[in-house]
Design a protein around this motif. Structure first.
Motif, short mmCIF file in Angstrom:
data_model
loop_
_atom_site.label_atom_id
_atom_site.label_comp_id
_atom_site.label_asym_id
_atom_site.label_seq_id
_atom_site.Cartn_x
_atom_site.Cartn_y
_atom_site.Cartn_z
N PRO A 19 13.97 9.04 4.35
CA PRO A 19 13.68 8.84 3.07
C PRO A 19 12.55 9.41 2.56
N LEU A 20 11.35 9.35 3.55
CA LEU A 20 9.95 9.76 3.14
C LEU A 20 10.30 11.58 2.93
N LYS A 25 9.82 15.97 -0.68
CA LYS A 25 10.49 16.86 -1.05
C LYS A 25 10.62 17.00 -2.57
N GLN A 26 11.29 15.91 -3.19
CA GLN A 26 11.15 15.86 -4.57
C GLN A 26 9.90 15.78 -5.44
N THR A 27 8.94 15.37 -4.56
CA THR A 27 7.49 15.22 -5.09
C THR A 27 7.07 16.59 -5.30
N ILE A 28 7.28 17.35 -4.52
CA ILE A 28 6.67 18.65 -4.19
C ILE A 28 7.25 19.50 -5.39
N VAL A 29 8.45 19.30 -5.41
CA VAL A 29 9.32 20.21 -6.48
C VAL A 29 9.05 19.75 -8.09
N ASP A 30 8.95 18.39 -8.09
CA ASP A 30 8.27 17.95 -9.46
C ASP A 30 7.06 18.47 -9.68
N SER A 31 6.14 18.55 -8.79
CA SER A 31 4.74 18.90 -8.86
C SER A 31 4.70 20.33 -9.33
N ALA A 32 5.58 21.26 -8.81
CA ALA A 32 5.54 22.75 -9.21
C ALA A 32 6.25 22.88 -10.46
N GLY A 120 8.71 22.93 3.72
CA GLY A 120 8.60 23.31 5.28
C GLY A 120 7.17 23.01 6.04
N ASN A 121 6.05 22.89 5.32
CA ASN A 121 4.89 22.44 5.97
C ASN A 121 5.22 20.90 6.07
N MET A 122 5.52 20.15 4.95
CA MET A 122 5.72 18.85 4.99
C MET A 122 6.61 18.24 6.03
#
Length: 413
Positions: A19-20, A25-32, A120-122
Motif C-alpha cells: 500500500p505504501l 506512486k500516486q503521490t509522485i504522479v500527482d506532484s508531476a 523506480g527509485n522509490m
C-alpha cells in the motif's frame, strides 16, 4: 522459529510496503501533474500580460520559462503557433491546458520517463528497506533459535544420560527461565535416581552377602549327608537333589547381584533344553507325588537354546510352582520352536488367570491368591536378563511361555 519469524516479516512487508508503494506512486504522479499545471498557468499569465500591454508574443520571450525536458505550445488567434522546448517522446505524456480571456491557449507537456524513473527509485528504496528488514529478521531468528536450540540439545543429552543409567547432575543454566526450570527438574531427578540406584545396589549387595553365607553352610551340610555311606539311598538321592537346588539358588543370587552391577547382561551360551527339563522332573517328582499330580513333558527334543541353564531352570521352577499352587490337574511342559526362538510352555488344567489380572500377573505384589506376587515378576526379570522373555499366552487354560534364542545349527527331534 526462523520460518515463523520470516513469515511474520514477509506478511508485514506485504501489508505495509505494497500500500505504501501504491500511495507513493500516486503521490509522485500527482506532484508531476501539478508541476505541469503550474507551468501552464504561469505561461498563460505571461502571455496575458504581454497581450494586455500590446506587446509582441514570440518564442524568444518565453524560452527561459520552459524547463529542460518540458514542452509547451502557445496558440493566439491570428498568430502562428508558438512552440517551446522539445516534444516529449513516449506515450501518454503529462499534459495541462489553460485558456485565457482573449482566446489564447497554453498547453504544457512533460515526459513520463522522469516520473517513471522517480517511481523506480522509490520502489528500489522500499525494496532495499524490505530486504534489510527480512535480513534483520532472519539474523534475529537464527540468533534466537541457536540460543534456544543449544540448551534444548543439552537437556536432551541430559535426559538420554539419565535413561542410560548415568544419574550425575550437570548443574547447567541457560538464562532462559523456562529452560532453567527444566534443567533444575532434571538435576533433581538425577539426584533422586542416583540415590535410588545406590540404595538398590546396596540392598542387592547386602542381600547377596547375607544369603550366600547360609546357602554355603547348607550346601556343605548337604554334601556331608551325601558323603555318608550308611545313609539310605533315598536320603542320599533327596540330599543330592536339594544340593542341586541350593547350587541353582546360589547361582540365581549371584546373577541378580551381577544384573544390578552390569546393565548389559551376560553373554548367553548354548545348552540342551532336555537336560534342564529332566532336572525339573527329578526335582519336582516328590512334590508331585505328594499332591497326587503329575508332570508331563512333551513336544520337541534335542533343542539347543541360548541362555544360562541355571536361570532357565529357576524360571521353569517358578512356573511349575505357580501351577502347583494356583492350578490343578496335570502340569504340561511343552517344547516347540517359533522362527529363531525356542519356546517352553507351562500349562495346567486349572481355572486359569482371572481376566482382570491379564498381564498384570507379572507386576510385583499382584497375585490371584494370598501370595507375595513376587515370583512371576522375578522370573520375568531373570528371563529378560538372560536374553529371553516370559509371556502369558493364554488365560484359560493358563499357558506361560519362555522364549529363548535357539541355536539354528542343531536339528530338534
Amino acid at each position: 522459529m526462523i520460518n515463523s519469524l520470516l513469515g511474520v516479516v514477509l506478511v508485514v512487508v506485504v501489508v505495509f510496503c505494497v500500500p505504501l508503494a501504491l500511495v507513493e506512486k500516486q503521490t509522485i504522479v500527482d506532484s508531476a501533474q501539478n508541476r505541469v499545471d503550474a507551468a501552464a498557468v504561469r505561461l498563460l499569465d505571461l502571455v496575458d500580460n504581454r497581450l494586455a500591454n500590446s506587446e509582441p508574443v514570440t518564442g524568444e520571450h518565453f524560452g527561459t520559462q520552459v524547463a529542460e525536458g518540458s514542452y509547451a505550445e502557445i496558440r493566439i488567434p491570428g498568430q502562428p503557433l508558438i512552440t517551446l522546448g522539445t516534444p516529449p517522446t513516449g506515450s501518454r505524456p503529462l499534459t495541462a491546458t489553460e485558456s485565457g480571456a482573449r482566446g489564447e491557449t497554453v498547453t504544457a507537456e512533460q515526459s513520463r520517463s522522469d516520473v517513471e524513473h522517480e517511481i523506480g527509485n522509490m520502489l528500489l528504496l522500499l525494496g532495499l528497506v524490505a530486504l534489510l528488514a527480512v535480513q534483520a529478521a532472519v539474523a534475529l531468528a537464527v540468533w534466537q533459535a541457536r540460543r534456544l536450540a543449544r540448551p534444548l540439545t543439552d537437556l536432551a543429552e541430559t535426559a538420554e544420560r539419565l535413561g542410560s543409567g548415568d544419574p550425575r547432575p550437570r548443574d547447567r543454566r541457560y538464562g532462559v527461565p523456562e529452560l532453567d526450570r527444566v534443567a533444575e527438574v532434571l538435576d533433581a531427578s538425577a539426584e533422586r535416581i542416583g540415590r535410588m540406584l545406590t540404595a538398590e545396589r546396596r540392598l542387592a549387595a547386602d542381600a547377596s552377602h547375607q544369603l550366600r553365607t547360609p546357602l554355603t553352610a547348607l550346601s556343605m551340610r548337604l554334601e556331608e549327608i551325601t558323603a555318608l555311606a550308611h545313609q539310605p539311598e533315598t536320603v542320599r538321592e533327596e540330599a543330592g537333589i536339594a544340593l542341586q537346588q541350593v547350587e541353582r539358588l546360589t547361582d540365581v543370587v549371584q546373577r541378580l547381584l551381577t544384573n544390578q552391577r552390569d546393565s548389559h547382561g551376560p553373554t548367553a551360551g548354548g545348552f540342551d533344553l532336555d537336560e534342564v527339563l529332566k532336572q525339573q522332573r527329578e526335582e519336582w517328582a516328590a512334590t508331585l507325588r505328594g499332591s497326587q499330580r503329575r508332570l508331563l513333558i512333551e513336544g520337541l527334543t534335542g533343542v539347543t537354546a541360548l541362555g544360562t541353564p541355571g536361570t532357565v531352570s529357576q524360571v521353569l521352577a517358578t512356573l511349575i510352582e505357580n501351577s502347583l499352587m494356583h492350578g490343578a490337574g496335570t502340569v504340561t511342559v511343552r517344547v516347540r520352536t517359533s522362527g529363531s526362538s525356542a519356546v517352553v510352555e507351562v500349562q495346567d488344567e486349572g481355572a486359569g488367570v482371572p481376566a482382570e489380572l491379564g498381564n498384570r500377573v507379572f507386576e510385583r505384589t499382584v497375585s490371584g491368591r494370598n501370595s507375595t506376587g513376587i515370583g512371576l515378576a522375578v522370573a520375568r526379570d531373570l528371563a529378560e536378563a538372560d536374553g529371553g522373555r516370559l509371556e502369558l499366552l493364554s488365560l484359560r487354560p493358563p499357558v506361560f511361555a519362555i522364549f529363548l534364542g535357539r541355536v539354528t545349527g542343531a536339528s530338534p527331534r
